[in-house]
Design a protein around this motif. Structure first.
Motif, short mmCIF file in Angstrom:
data_model
loop_
_atom_site.label_atom_id
_atom_site.label_comp_id
_atom_site.label_asym_id
_atom_site.label_seq_id
_atom_site.Cartn_x
_atom_site.Cartn_y
_atom_site.Cartn_z
N ALA A 54 0.47 -1.62 0.35
CA ALA A 54 0.14 -0.08 0.07
C ALA A 54 1.01 1.22 -0.31
CB ALA A 54 -0.70 0.18 1.17
N ILE A 55 2.19 0.88 0.81
CA ILE A 55 3.03 2.21 0.90
C ILE A 55 3.34 2.58 -0.79
CG2 ILE A 55 5.26 3.47 1.77
CD1 ILE A 55 4.05 1.94 5.17
N LEU A 56 4.34 1.14 -1.56
CA LEU A 56 4.55 1.71 -2.28
C LEU A 56 3.40 2.29 -3.60
CD1 LEU A 56 6.71 -2.01 -2.61
CD2 LEU A 56 7.45 0.49 -2.71
N ASP A 57 2.39 1.68 -3.48
CA ASP A 57 1.63 2.73 -4.08
C ASP A 57 1.25 4.37 -3.65
OD1 ASP A 57 -1.10 2.58 -5.91
OD2 ASP A 57 -3.10 2.52 -4.82
N PHE A 58 1.02 4.55 -3.19
CA PHE A 58 1.14 5.96 -2.45
C PHE A 58 2.50 6.36 -3.12
CE2 PHE A 58 2.56 8.77 0.73
CZ PHE A 58 1.96 10.05 0.46
N GLN A 59 3.79 6.05 -3.31
CA GLN A 59 4.75 6.81 -3.71
C GLN A 59 4.47 6.30 -5.06
OE1 GLN A 59 7.43 3.73 -1.63
NE2 GLN A 59 7.70 5.34 -0.42
N ARG A 60 3.62 5.89 -5.41
CA ARG A 60 3.59 6.15 -7.08
C ARG A 60 2.46 7.49 -7.78
NH1 ARG A 60 3.80 0.23 -7.18
NH2 ARG A 60 1.52 -0.03 -6.92
N ARG A 61 2.14 7.42 -6.26
CA ARG A 61 1.14 8.70 -6.61
C ARG A 61 1.38 10.22 -6.68
NH1 ARG A 61 -4.11 6.47 -4.34
NH2 ARG A 61 -3.94 4.17 -4.78
#
Ligand code: IPE
Ligand code: IPE
Ligand code: MG
Length: 253
Positions: free
Chosen positions: A231-238
């Motif tokens: 989920a954090i990796l997903d956040f970091q792509r935003r």
């Protein structure tokens, strides 16, 4: 635990979200699909709470907010409500020392007056015994509803106006935020909801205005630290824009 590949990628990525909030959903379905009573799903979910707290510490998150019980959850069958309250007390008995050792400072936010005496004192004990922890701030949202929180804040501000302490035109975002349960906290950067449901369910209605959302298909009892890192990796792509234009945008002259 050895650093996982995902954790290494989280650490080497752009900023880790400072405040992560989680709607821990899907316990009942996890149990039902296995032919178990719903309360076993809630019990299993306690392991995920431990996982996510440890993962949050490993990732360097400052504040973790967990939605444990909503104002509307009181409307569930009495047996389930009582099982959930029992688990809350069990959680304190089993985890309090560990939380304290890890430097986790627990805050309980919500309408705590509606808890029974035993559960309230267990929760208070957890808050008191973990006070001063400076590694992670953990907010456990109990008997919490976003609308109820806004109503309480509105009433508190109205009381101050009536008492002559505040003029109506002095009511601004700062005054309102100071009257919320989350006073003093930054808004969540990332909201995770498990079990694939695309809704907010009366959670942090004011605070989530610009929060990035991550919906995980996994039921809460199957959610682990690796899922948190994902989920954090997903956040970091935003790219967060807060209503402005992208920094990369170059308008032709
Ligand atoms: C989340 O799981 C726990 C609480 C709301 C207390 P649920 O109990 O909502 O599980 P589902 O959504 O019915 O599967
Ligand atoms: C939200 O989940 C509340 C918690 C996770 C504590 P619910 O299961 O109660 O929400 P709905 O009914 O799916 O909207
Ligand atoms: Mg649910």
């Amino acid at each position: 635990m050895a650093d996982s590949d995902r954790l290494n990628r989280v650490r080497s990525g752009t900023a880790v979200p400072s405040h992560v909030a989680v709607i821990m959903d899907g316990n009942g379905r996890w149990a039902s699909e296995r032919g178990f009573p719903r309360h076993l799903g809630h019990k299993e979910g306690m392991k995920s709470v431990r996982e996510v707290i440890e993962g949050a510490v490993e990732a360097g998150i400052d504040t973790l907010t967990l939605f444990a019980f909503s104002t509307d959850n009181w409307k569930r069958p009495a047996q389930e409500v009582s099982a959930l309250m029992g688990l809350l007390r069990l959680y304190v008995r089993k985890e309090c020392a560990e939380l304290r050792n890890r430097g986790v400072e627990v805050h309980a936010l919500g309408d705590l007056d509606s808890l029974d005496e035993q559960t309230l004192s267990a929760v208070q004990e957890m808050v008191e015994r973990t006070r001063g922890g400076d590694v992670l701030r953990l907010n456990v949202m109990i008997s919490y509803g976003g609308r109820e929180e806004l109503l309480r804040a509105t009433q508190a501000l109205a009381d101050r106006v009536r008492a002559g302490e505040l003029l109506p035109e002095q009511i601004d975002a700062e005054e309102l935020e100071a009257a919320l349960f989350t006073r003093g906290l930054s808004d969540p950067d990332l909201l995770i909801r498990t079990s694939g449901e695309y809704r907010i369910s009366n959670f942090m209605l004011w605070q989530l205005a610009y929060t990035e959302l991550h919906i995980s298909p996994v039921y809460w009892p199957d959610f682990d630290r690796e899922a948190l890192f994902e989920a954090i990796l997903d956040f970091q792509r935003r790219e967060r824009r807060f209503g402005c234009v992208s920094v990369e945008v170059n308008e032709p002259q």
